[in-house]
Design a protein around this motif. Structure first.
Motif, PDB file in Angstrom:
ATOM      1  N   TYR A   1       0.835  -1.201   0.000  1.00 24.91           N
ATOM      2  CA  TYR A   1       0.000   0.000   0.000  1.00 24.91           C
ATOM      3  C   TYR A   1       0.872   1.254   0.000  1.00 24.91           C
ATOM      4  O   TYR A   1       0.628   2.188  -0.767  1.00 24.91           O
ATOM      5  CB  TYR A   1      -0.930  -0.031   1.222  1.00 24.91           C
ATOM      6  CG  TYR A   1      -1.783   1.199   1.371  1.00 24.91           C
ATOM      7  CD1 TYR A   1      -2.905   1.392   0.582  1.00 24.91           C
ATOM      8  CD2 TYR A   1      -1.472   2.172   2.322  1.00 24.91           C
ATOM      9  CE1 TYR A   1      -3.692   2.524   0.723  1.00 24.91           C
ATOM     10  CE2 TYR A   1      -2.258   3.298   2.478  1.00 24.91           C
ATOM     11  CZ  TYR A   1      -3.362   3.470   1.669  1.00 24.91           C
ATOM     12  OH  TYR A   1      -4.142   4.596   1.809  1.00 24.91           O
ATOM     13  N   ASN A   2       1.888   1.271   0.835  1.00 26.39           N
ATOM     14  CA  ASN A   2       2.789   2.425   0.893  1.00 26.39           C
ATOM     15  C   ASN A   2       3.546   2.620  -0.420  1.00 26.39           C
ATOM     16  O   ASN A   2       3.768   3.753  -0.846  1.00 26.39           O
ATOM     17  CB  ASN A   2       3.758   2.300   2.067  1.00 26.39           C
ATOM     18  CG  ASN A   2       3.064   2.486   3.399  1.00 26.39           C
ATOM     19  OD1 ASN A   2       1.994   3.087   3.478  1.00 26.39           O
ATOM     20  ND2 ASN A   2       3.645   1.944   4.450  1.00 26.39           N
ATOM     21  N   ARG A   3       3.933   1.519  -1.062  1.00 29.44           N
ATOM     22  CA  ARG A   3       4.600   1.629  -2.369  1.00 29.44           C
ATOM     23  C   ARG A   3       3.639   2.209  -3.401  1.00 29.44           C
ATOM     24  O   ARG A   3       4.017   3.049  -4.210  1.00 29.44           O
ATOM     25  CB  ARG A   3       5.137   0.265  -2.813  1.00 29.44           C
ATOM     26  CG  ARG A   3       6.386  -0.130  -2.016  1.00 29.44           C
ATOM     27  CD  ARG A   3       6.950  -1.512  -2.311  1.00 29.44           C
ATOM     28  NE  ARG A   3       6.958  -1.883  -3.696  1.00 29.44           N
ATOM     29  CZ  ARG A   3       6.683  -3.120  -4.139  1.00 29.44           C
ATOM     30  NH1 ARG A   3       6.388  -4.085  -3.302  1.00 29.44           N
ATOM     31  NH2 ARG A   3       6.713  -3.373  -5.430  1.00 29.44           N
ATOM     32  N   PHE A   4       2.393   1.768  -3.351  1.00 33.74           N
ATOM     33  CA  PHE A   4       1.370   2.319  -4.238  1.00 33.74           C
ATOM     34  C   PHE A   4       1.214   3.822  -3.987  1.00 33.74           C
ATOM     35  O   PHE A   4       1.211   4.621  -4.928  1.00 33.74           O
ATOM     36  CB  PHE A   4       0.037   1.587  -4.022  1.00 33.74           C
ATOM     37  CG  PHE A   4      -1.144   2.239  -4.691  1.00 33.74           C
ATOM     38  CD1 PHE A   4      -1.213   2.361  -6.070  1.00 33.74           C
ATOM     39  CD2 PHE A   4      -2.202   2.729  -3.937  1.00 33.74           C
ATOM     40  CE1 PHE A   4      -2.305   2.967  -6.683  1.00 33.74           C
ATOM     41  CE2 PHE A   4      -3.289   3.329  -4.531  1.00 33.74           C
ATOM     42  CZ  PHE A   4      -3.345   3.445  -5.914  1.00 33.74           C
TER      43      PHE A   4
ATOM     44  N   LEU B   1      -4.432  -5.253  -6.016  1.00 32.49           N
ATOM     45  CA  LEU B   1      -4.194  -3.885  -5.549  1.00 32.49           C
ATOM     46  C   LEU B   1      -5.467  -3.330  -4.903  1.00 32.49           C
ATOM     47  O   LEU B   1      -5.404  -2.694  -3.853  1.00 32.49           O
ATOM     48  CB  LEU B   1      -3.722  -2.989  -6.696  1.00 32.49           C
ATOM     49  CG  LEU B   1      -3.472  -1.534  -6.343  1.00 32.49           C
ATOM     50  CD1 LEU B   1      -2.425  -1.393  -5.241  1.00 32.49           C
ATOM     51  CD2 LEU B   1      -3.044  -0.755  -7.584  1.00 32.49           C
ATOM     52  N   ALA B   2      -6.598  -3.580  -5.521  1.00 27.43           N
ATOM     53  CA  ALA B   2      -7.871  -3.115  -4.960  1.00 27.43           C
ATOM     54  C   ALA B   2      -8.140  -3.751  -3.596  1.00 27.43           C
ATOM     55  O   ALA B   2      -8.589  -3.075  -2.663  1.00 27.43           O
ATOM     56  CB  ALA B   2      -9.015  -3.417  -5.924  1.00 27.43           C
TER      57      ALA B   2
ATOM     58  N   VAL C   1      -6.456  -1.726   3.744  1.00 23.08           N
ATOM     59  CA  VAL C   1      -5.653  -0.783   4.521  1.00 23.08           C
ATOM     60  C   VAL C   1      -6.369   0.553   4.725  1.00 23.08           C
ATOM     61  O   VAL C   1      -6.320   1.133   5.803  1.00 23.08           O
ATOM     62  CB  VAL C   1      -4.271  -0.569   3.847  1.00 23.08           C
ATOM     63  CG1 VAL C   1      -3.480   0.510   4.555  1.00 23.08           C
ATOM     64  CG2 VAL C   1      -3.487  -1.875   3.823  1.00 23.08           C
ATOM     65  N   SER C   2      -7.034   1.043   3.682  1.00 23.65           N
ATOM     66  CA  SER C   2      -7.575   2.408   3.768  1.00 23.65           C
ATOM     67  C   SER C   2      -9.085   2.511   3.591  1.00 23.65           C
ATOM     68  O   SER C   2      -9.643   3.592   3.703  1.00 23.65           O
ATOM     69  CB  SER C   2      -6.917   3.286   2.710  1.00 23.65           C
ATOM     70  OG  SER C   2      -7.378   2.920   1.412  1.00 23.65           O
TER      71      SER C   2
ATOM     72  N   LYS D   1      -8.681   3.560  -7.398  1.00 26.33           N
ATOM     73  CA  LYS D   1      -9.170   4.648  -8.254  1.00 26.33           C
ATOM     74  C   LYS D   1      -9.501   5.886  -7.419  1.00 26.33           C
ATOM     75  O   LYS D   1      -9.205   7.014  -7.833  1.00 26.33           O
ATOM     76  CB  LYS D   1     -10.393   4.167  -9.051  1.00 26.33           C
ATOM     77  CG  LYS D   1     -10.866   5.152 -10.070  1.00 26.33           C
ATOM     78  CD  LYS D   1      -9.888   5.304 -11.201  1.00 26.33           C
ATOM     79  CE  LYS D   1     -10.463   6.197 -12.289  1.00 26.33           C
ATOM     80  NZ  LYS D   1      -9.435   6.954 -12.969  1.00 26.33           N
ATOM     81  N   GLN D   2     -10.090   5.692  -6.261  1.00 23.83           N
ATOM     82  CA  GLN D   2     -10.395   6.840  -5.395  1.00 23.83           C
ATOM     83  C   GLN D   2      -9.108   7.545  -4.968  1.00 23.83           C
ATOM     84  O   GLN D   2      -9.068   8.781  -4.916  1.00 23.83           O
ATOM     85  CB  GLN D   2     -11.156   6.386  -4.149  1.00 23.83           C
ATOM     86  CG  GLN D   2     -12.590   5.994  -4.403  1.00 23.83           C
ATOM     87  CD  GLN D   2     -13.238   5.398  -3.167  1.00 23.83           C
ATOM     88  OE1 GLN D   2     -12.698   4.480  -2.543  1.00 23.83           O
ATOM     89  NE2 GLN D   2     -14.406   5.909  -2.807  1.00 23.83           N
ATOM     90  N   ILE D   3      -8.081   6.784  -4.680  1.00 16.97           N
ATOM     91  CA  ILE D   3      -6.800   7.359  -4.252  1.00 16.97           C
ATOM     92  C   ILE D   3      -6.138   8.106  -5.413  1.00 16.97           C
ATOM     93  O   ILE D   3      -5.659   9.234  -5.244  1.00 16.97           O
ATOM     94  CB  ILE D   3      -5.882   6.253  -3.685  1.00 16.97           C
ATOM     95  CG1 ILE D   3      -6.494   5.695  -2.389  1.00 16.97           C
ATOM     96  CG2 ILE D   3      -4.465   6.778  -3.448  1.00 16.97           C
ATOM     97  CD1 ILE D   3      -5.878   4.399  -1.902  1.00 16.97           C
ATOM     98  N   ILE D   4      -6.155   7.510  -6.581  1.00 16.79           N
ATOM     99  CA  ILE D   4      -5.579   8.152  -7.776  1.00 16.79           C
ATOM    100  C   ILE D   4      -6.346   9.436  -8.086  1.00 16.79           C
ATOM    101  O   ILE D   4      -5.745  10.492  -8.318  1.00 16.79           O
ATOM    102  CB  ILE D   4      -5.615   7.198  -8.982  1.00 16.79           C
ATOM    103  CG1 ILE D   4      -4.703   5.988  -8.742  1.00 16.79           C
ATOM    104  CG2 ILE D   4      -5.219   7.936 -10.268  1.00 16.79           C
ATOM    105  CD1 ILE D   4      -4.971   4.804  -9.662  1.00 16.79           C
ATOM    106  N   ASP D   5      -7.675   9.348  -8.074  1.00 20.70           N
ATOM    107  CA  ASP D   5      -8.494  10.523  -8.390  1.00 20.70           C
ATOM    108  C   ASP D   5      -8.307  11.645  -7.379  1.00 20.70           C
ATOM    109  O   ASP D   5      -8.304  12.822  -7.745  1.00 20.70           O
ATOM    110  CB  ASP D   5      -9.972  10.142  -8.490  1.00 20.70           C
ATOM    111  CG  ASP D   5     -10.312   9.375  -9.757  1.00 20.70           C
ATOM    112  OD1 ASP D   5      -9.414   9.226 -10.631  1.00 20.70           O
ATOM    113  OD2 ASP D   5     -11.458   8.915  -9.878  1.00 20.70           O
TER     114      ASP D   5
END
Length: 106
Positions: free
Chosen positions: A5-8, A36-37, A43-44, A49-53
């Motif tokens: 998750y941190n790497r992402f 990844l999803a 974790v979060s 997609k929400q994180i990227i957006d």
């Protein structure tokens, strides 16, 4: 999962202006988009997609508030396929148009 998750999370700010696609990040991490999803949800409680957006929205807000680039130039710079797609993305999240946001942030 936390390390993945941190790497992402470290990849997103570096690449959100060039790729909005979850698959892009999954391939960089050598995992499937589905995995990844699962990790990001665990974790979060958010989808990748929400994180990227969210990152993309922040970048776009900064560009609107702090540059003289036109809305079209910002749309192009951040990889949107058209001004209409960019405006819809922005309005769905901020409840105002990019131009209205720019006016209110100055």
């Amino acid at each position: 999962p936390r390390e993945l998750y941190n790497r992402f999370l470290s990849l997103v700010p570096a690449h959100c202006s060039e790729s909005h696609d979850v698959g892009f990040y999954a391939s960089r991490l050598a995992i499937s988009a589905r995995y990844l999803a699962q990790v990001t949800r665990r974790v979060s409680d958010k989808s990748p997609k929400q994180i990227i957006d969210a990152c993309l929205l922040h970048e776009v807000e900064m560009a609107l508030a702090n540059t003289s680039l036109s809305v079209q130039e910002i749309s192009d710079r951040y990889g949107f396929s058209s001004l209409v797609v960019f405006s819809r993305f922005f309005k769905e999240r901020k409840h105002c148009s990019p131009t209205e946001f720019r006016r209110s942030s100055r």
